[in-house]
Write a protein that holds these residues in place. Structure first.
Motif, PDB file in Angstrom:
ATOM      1  N   LEU A  63     -44.048 -71.572 -54.178  1.00 25.71           N
ATOM      2  CA  LEU A  63     -44.552 -72.740 -54.890  1.00 25.71           C
ATOM      3  C   LEU A  63     -43.694 -73.977 -54.656  1.00 25.71           C
ATOM      4  CD1 LEU A  63     -46.680 -73.679 -56.925  1.00 25.71           C
ATOM      5  CD2 LEU A  63     -45.171 -72.912 -58.765  1.00 25.71           C
ATOM      6  N   MET A  64     -42.393 -73.814 -54.707  1.00 25.76           N
ATOM      7  CA  MET A  64     -41.493 -74.954 -54.679  1.00 25.76           C
ATOM      8  C   MET A  64     -41.014 -75.261 -53.255  1.00 25.76           C
ATOM      9  SD  MET A  64     -41.493 -76.004 -57.725  1.00 25.76           S
ATOM     10  CE  MET A  64     -41.954 -75.377 -59.357  1.00 25.76           C
ATOM     11  N   ALA A  65     -40.813 -76.561 -53.003  1.00 26.88           N
ATOM     12  CA  ALA A  65     -40.290 -77.017 -51.719  1.00 26.88           C
ATOM     13  C   ALA A  65     -38.795 -77.320 -51.869  1.00 26.88           C
ATOM     14  CB  ALA A  65     -41.034 -78.273 -51.287  1.00 26.88           C
ATOM     15  N   PRO A  66     -38.071 -77.377 -50.757  1.00 31.14           N
ATOM     16  CA  PRO A  66     -36.640 -77.715 -50.849  1.00 31.14           C
ATOM     17  C   PRO A  66     -36.392 -79.026 -51.605  1.00 31.14           C
ATOM     18  CG  PRO A  66     -37.149 -76.930 -48.648  1.00 31.14           C
ATOM     19  CD  PRO A  66     -38.462 -77.032 -49.380  1.00 31.14           C
ATOM     20  N   SER A  67     -37.336 -79.968 -51.519  1.00 25.71           N
ATOM     21  CA  SER A  67     -37.143 -81.251 -52.208  1.00 25.71           C
ATOM     22  C   SER A  67     -37.263 -81.129 -53.728  1.00 25.71           C
ATOM     23  CB  SER A  67     -38.161 -82.271 -51.691  1.00 25.71           C
ATOM     24  OG  SER A  67     -39.474 -81.793 -51.888  1.00 25.71           O
ATOM     25  N   ASP A  68     -37.708 -79.964 -54.224  1.00 25.37           N
ATOM     26  CA  ASP A  68     -37.813 -79.771 -55.670  1.00 25.37           C
ATOM     27  C   ASP A  68     -36.497 -79.325 -56.298  1.00 25.37           C
ATOM     28  OD1 ASP A  68     -40.607 -80.374 -55.981  1.00 25.37           O
ATOM     29  OD2 ASP A  68     -41.044 -78.449 -55.022  1.00 25.37           O
ATOM     30  N   VAL A  69     -35.548 -78.876 -55.476  1.00 26.28           N
ATOM     31  CA  VAL A  69     -34.270 -78.394 -56.007  1.00 26.28           C
ATOM     32  C   VAL A  69     -33.589 -79.542 -56.745  1.00 26.28           C
ATOM     33  CG1 VAL A  69     -31.978 -77.524 -55.399  1.00 26.28           C
ATOM     34  CG2 VAL A  69     -34.011 -76.641 -54.226  1.00 26.28           C
ATOM     35  N   GLY A  70     -33.113 -79.249 -57.962  1.00 23.06           N
ATOM     36  CA  GLY A  70     -32.468 -80.267 -58.779  1.00 23.06           C
ATOM     37  C   GLY A  70     -33.406 -80.956 -59.742  1.00 23.06           C
ATOM     38  N   LEU A  71     -34.713 -80.758 -59.572  1.00 24.54           N
ATOM     39  CA  LEU A  71     -35.679 -81.364 -60.495  1.00 24.54           C
ATOM     40  C   LEU A  71     -35.820 -80.484 -61.738  1.00 24.54           C
ATOM     41  CD1 LEU A  71     -38.742 -82.479 -58.320  1.00 24.54           C
ATOM     42  CD2 LEU A  71     -36.940 -83.924 -59.283  1.00 24.54           C
ATOM     43  N   PRO A  72     -36.124 -81.101 -62.904  1.00 24.72           N
ATOM     44  CA  PRO A  72     -36.516 -80.285 -64.061  1.00 24.72           C
ATOM     45  C   PRO A  72     -37.786 -79.512 -63.727  1.00 24.72           C
ATOM     46  CG  PRO A  72     -36.162 -82.590 -64.680  1.00 24.72           C
ATOM     47  CD  PRO A  72     -36.145 -82.535 -63.192  1.00 24.72           C
ATOM     48  N   LEU A  73     -37.901 -78.296 -64.286  1.00 23.13           N
ATOM     49  CA  LEU A  73     -39.069 -77.458 -64.005  1.00 23.13           C
ATOM     50  C   LEU A  73     -40.371 -78.193 -64.318  1.00 23.13           C
ATOM     51  CD1 LEU A  73     -40.353 -74.671 -63.353  1.00 23.13           C
ATOM     52  CD2 LEU A  73     -40.060 -74.115 -65.785  1.00 23.13           C
ATOM     53  N   THR A  74     -40.388 -78.911 -65.443  1.00 24.51           N
ATOM     54  CA  THR A  74     -41.617 -79.608 -65.852  1.00 24.51           C
ATOM     55  C   THR A  74     -42.075 -80.574 -64.752  1.00 24.51           C
ATOM     56  OG1 THR A  74     -40.161 -81.117 -67.034  1.00 24.51           O
ATOM     57  CG2 THR A  74     -41.282 -79.478 -68.346  1.00 24.51           C
ATOM     58  N   GLU A  75     -41.111 -81.304 -64.196  1.00 23.07           N
ATOM     59  CA  GLU A  75     -41.440 -82.305 -63.176  1.00 23.07           C
ATOM     60  C   GLU A  75     -41.877 -81.622 -61.870  1.00 23.07           C
ATOM     61  OE1 GLU A  75     -38.858 -85.817 -61.234  1.00 23.07           O
ATOM     62  OE2 GLU A  75     -38.430 -85.427 -63.349  1.00 23.07           O
ATOM     63  N   ALA A  76     -41.164 -80.571 -61.496  1.00 19.99           N
ATOM     64  CA  ALA A  76     -41.479 -79.878 -60.241  1.00 19.99           C
ATOM     65  C   ALA A  76     -42.864 -79.227 -60.304  1.00 19.99           C
ATOM     66  CB  ALA A  76     -40.412 -78.829 -59.948  1.00 19.99           C
ATOM     67  N   LEU A  77     -43.202 -78.618 -61.460  1.00 19.67           N
ATOM     68  CA  LEU A  77     -44.535 -78.005 -61.590  1.00 19.67           C
ATOM     69  C   LEU A  77     -45.620 -79.074 -61.582  1.00 19.67           C
ATOM     70  CD1 LEU A  77     -43.942 -75.182 -64.235  1.00 19.67           C
ATOM     71  CD2 LEU A  77     -44.512 -74.880 -61.828  1.00 19.67           C
ATOM     72  N   ALA A  78     -45.360 -80.214 -62.234  1.00 20.44           N
ATOM     73  CA  ALA A  78     -46.355 -81.287 -62.261  1.00 20.44           C
ATOM     74  C   ALA A  78     -46.639 -81.805 -60.849  1.00 20.44           C
ATOM     75  CB  ALA A  78     -45.874 -82.422 -63.159  1.00 20.44           C
ATOM     76  N   ARG A  79     -45.673 -81.645 -59.956  1.00 19.73           N
ATOM     77  CA  ARG A  79     -45.845 -82.096 -58.583  1.00 19.73           C
ATOM     78  C   ARG A  79     -46.493 -81.019 -57.707  1.00 19.73           C
ATOM     79  NH1 ARG A  79     -40.793 -84.880 -55.654  1.00 19.73           N
ATOM     80  NH2 ARG A  79     -40.159 -82.891 -54.799  1.00 19.73           N
ATOM     81  N   GLU A  80     -46.026 -79.773 -57.830  1.00 21.63           N
ATOM     82  CA  GLU A  80     -46.437 -78.724 -56.887  1.00 21.63           C
ATOM     83  C   GLU A  80     -47.725 -78.004 -57.295  1.00 21.63           C
ATOM     84  OE1 GLU A  80     -45.221 -78.677 -54.099  1.00 21.63           O
ATOM     85  OE2 GLU A  80     -43.245 -79.595 -54.322  1.00 21.63           O
ATOM     86  N   VAL A  81     -47.970 -77.861 -58.586  1.00 22.83           N
ATOM     87  CA  VAL A  81     -49.156 -77.106 -59.006  1.00 22.83           C
ATOM     88  C   VAL A  81     -50.455 -77.776 -58.550  1.00 22.83           C
ATOM     89  CG1 VAL A  81     -50.504 -76.429 -61.045  1.00 22.83           C
ATOM     90  CG2 VAL A  81     -48.103 -75.779 -60.867  1.00 22.83           C
ATOM     91  N   PRO A  82     -50.632 -79.092 -58.773  1.00 21.75           N
ATOM     92  CA  PRO A  82     -51.878 -79.723 -58.282  1.00 21.75           C
ATOM     93  C   PRO A  82     -51.982 -79.707 -56.762  1.00 21.75           C
ATOM     94  CG  PRO A  82     -50.788 -81.113 -59.902  1.00 21.75           C
ATOM     95  CD  PRO A  82     -49.811 -80.046 -59.526  1.00 21.75           C
ATOM     96  N   ALA A  83     -50.845 -79.691 -56.072  1.00 23.12           N
ATOM     97  CA  ALA A  83     -50.882 -79.618 -54.611  1.00 23.12           C
ATOM     98  C   ALA A  83     -51.394 -78.250 -54.162  1.00 23.12           C
ATOM     99  CB  ALA A  83     -49.486 -79.891 -54.038  1.00 23.12           C
ATOM    100  N   LEU A  84     -51.026 -77.195 -54.928  1.00 19.74           N
ATOM    101  CA  LEU A  84     -51.491 -75.843 -54.610  1.00 19.74           C
ATOM    102  C   LEU A  84     -52.960 -75.689 -54.970  1.00 19.74           C
ATOM    103  CD1 LEU A  84     -50.540 -72.883 -53.815  1.00 19.74           C
ATOM    104  CD2 LEU A  84     -50.377 -72.493 -56.275  1.00 19.74           C
ATOM    105  N   ASN A  85     -53.341 -76.180 -56.137  1.00 18.59           N
ATOM    106  CA  ASN A  85     -54.721 -76.048 -56.616  1.00 18.59           C
ATOM    107  C   ASN A  85     -55.010 -77.176 -57.607  1.00 18.59           C
ATOM    108  OD1 ASN A  85     -57.194 -75.342 -57.608  1.00 18.59           O
ATOM    109  ND2 ASN A  85     -56.601 -73.306 -58.312  1.00 18.59           N
ATOM    110  N   PRO A  86     -55.843 -78.142 -57.229  1.00 17.66           N
ATOM    111  CA  PRO A  86     -56.120 -79.280 -58.123  1.00 17.66           C
ATOM    112  C   PRO A  86     -56.663 -78.851 -59.479  1.00 17.66           C
ATOM    113  CG  PRO A  86     -57.099 -79.621 -55.950  1.00 17.66           C
ATOM    114  CD  PRO A  86     -56.567 -78.227 -55.961  1.00 17.66           C
ATOM    115  N   ASP A  87     -57.365 -77.710 -59.549  1.00 21.44           N
ATOM    116  CA  ASP A  87     -57.892 -77.223 -60.828  1.00 21.44           C
ATOM    117  C   ASP A  87     -56.781 -76.867 -61.806  1.00 21.44           C
ATOM    118  OD1 ASP A  87     -60.482 -77.395 -59.974  1.00 21.44           O
ATOM    119  OD2 ASP A  87     -60.641 -75.274 -59.425  1.00 21.44           O
TER     120      ASP A  87
END
Ligand SMILES: [Zn+2]
Length: 213
Positions: free
Chosen positions: A72-96
């Motif tokens: 799910l996570m990309a190297p650029s997500d390291v250091g981000l709060p989980l909330t922020e990283a999920l808000a970025r990666e989850v819609p990229a994986l599945n917009p629904d």
């Protein structure tokens, strides 16, 4: 909420399962699950839930470590709060699966703070085995708490991935109204699943004890 044509195509494998169907898929798409966990198991569960169409939001204040990149996570997500990283990666994986309103349950790595709507799914371990403990809205909150209180954090590596996969599946089953109200599974290396008997809170234990002669 009726499924769109692209959603029927996207989730066709799940919809074809007798336990899911079109109505079940609509249930999986409704309500945001909060995920609290930055380890292998929590991130794996988040990826499977999002892939299956369930909206996912981060909970808690944890920050992703160098182990996070994977499904799910990309190297650029390291250091981000989980909330922020999920808000970025989850819609990229599945917009629904972009987070919507509240009220869709909690999946967390132990130790965790439990609150809000069921289903609750805990990912933990005892040092040798991984554990998945769950309760639906009908399951006793105190028995759940008593059970997870005796477990440690979930394992890393392949066993952690397996625990996250099983945790996501268990969560989906509870969303569909399937399975017992309270229960658990042990995952024993290399890949055996065994029943985990939930502990009883004092009240349930008293109610279940045979009455005195
Ligand atoms: Zn109880």
């Amino acid at each position: 909420m009726a499924l769109r044509e692209d959603q029927i195509v996207r989730y066709s494998r799940q919809i074809l399962l007798r336990e899911v169907g079109g109505r079940g898929q609509e249930a999986l798409l409704a309500g945001t699950v909060r995920v609290d966990g930055i380890g292998v198991s929590g991130l794996t569960a988040a990826a499977y839930l999002a892939g299956g169409g369930t909206p996912v939001a981060g909970a808690g204040s944890l920050t992703l470590g160098p182990w996070a990149p994977g499904f799910l996570m990309a190297p650029s997500d390291v250091g981000l709060p989980l909330t922020e990283a999920l808000a970025r990666e989850v819609p990229a994986l599945n917009p629904d699966a972009a987070a919507t309103g509240p009220g869709g349950g909690l999946l967390a790595e132990l130790p965790a703070a439990w609150s809000g709507d069921a289903p609750w799914v805990a990912l933990g371990g005892d040092g040798m085995r991984a554990a998945v403990v769950f309760r639906s809205a009908e399951g006793c909150v105190w028995c759940f708490g008593e059970t997870v209180r005796h477990l440690g954090s979930p394992p890393d590596g392949a066993l952690g991935v397996a625990a996250g996969t099983l945790g996501a599946l268990v969560f989906q089953r509870l969303r569909l109204g399937l399975g017992p109200a309270l229960g658990g599974r042990w995952l024993v290396p290399p890949g055996v699943v065994e029943a985990l008997e939930p502990r009883r809170c004092a009240r349930c234990a008293a109610r279940e004890a045979p009455s005195a002669p």
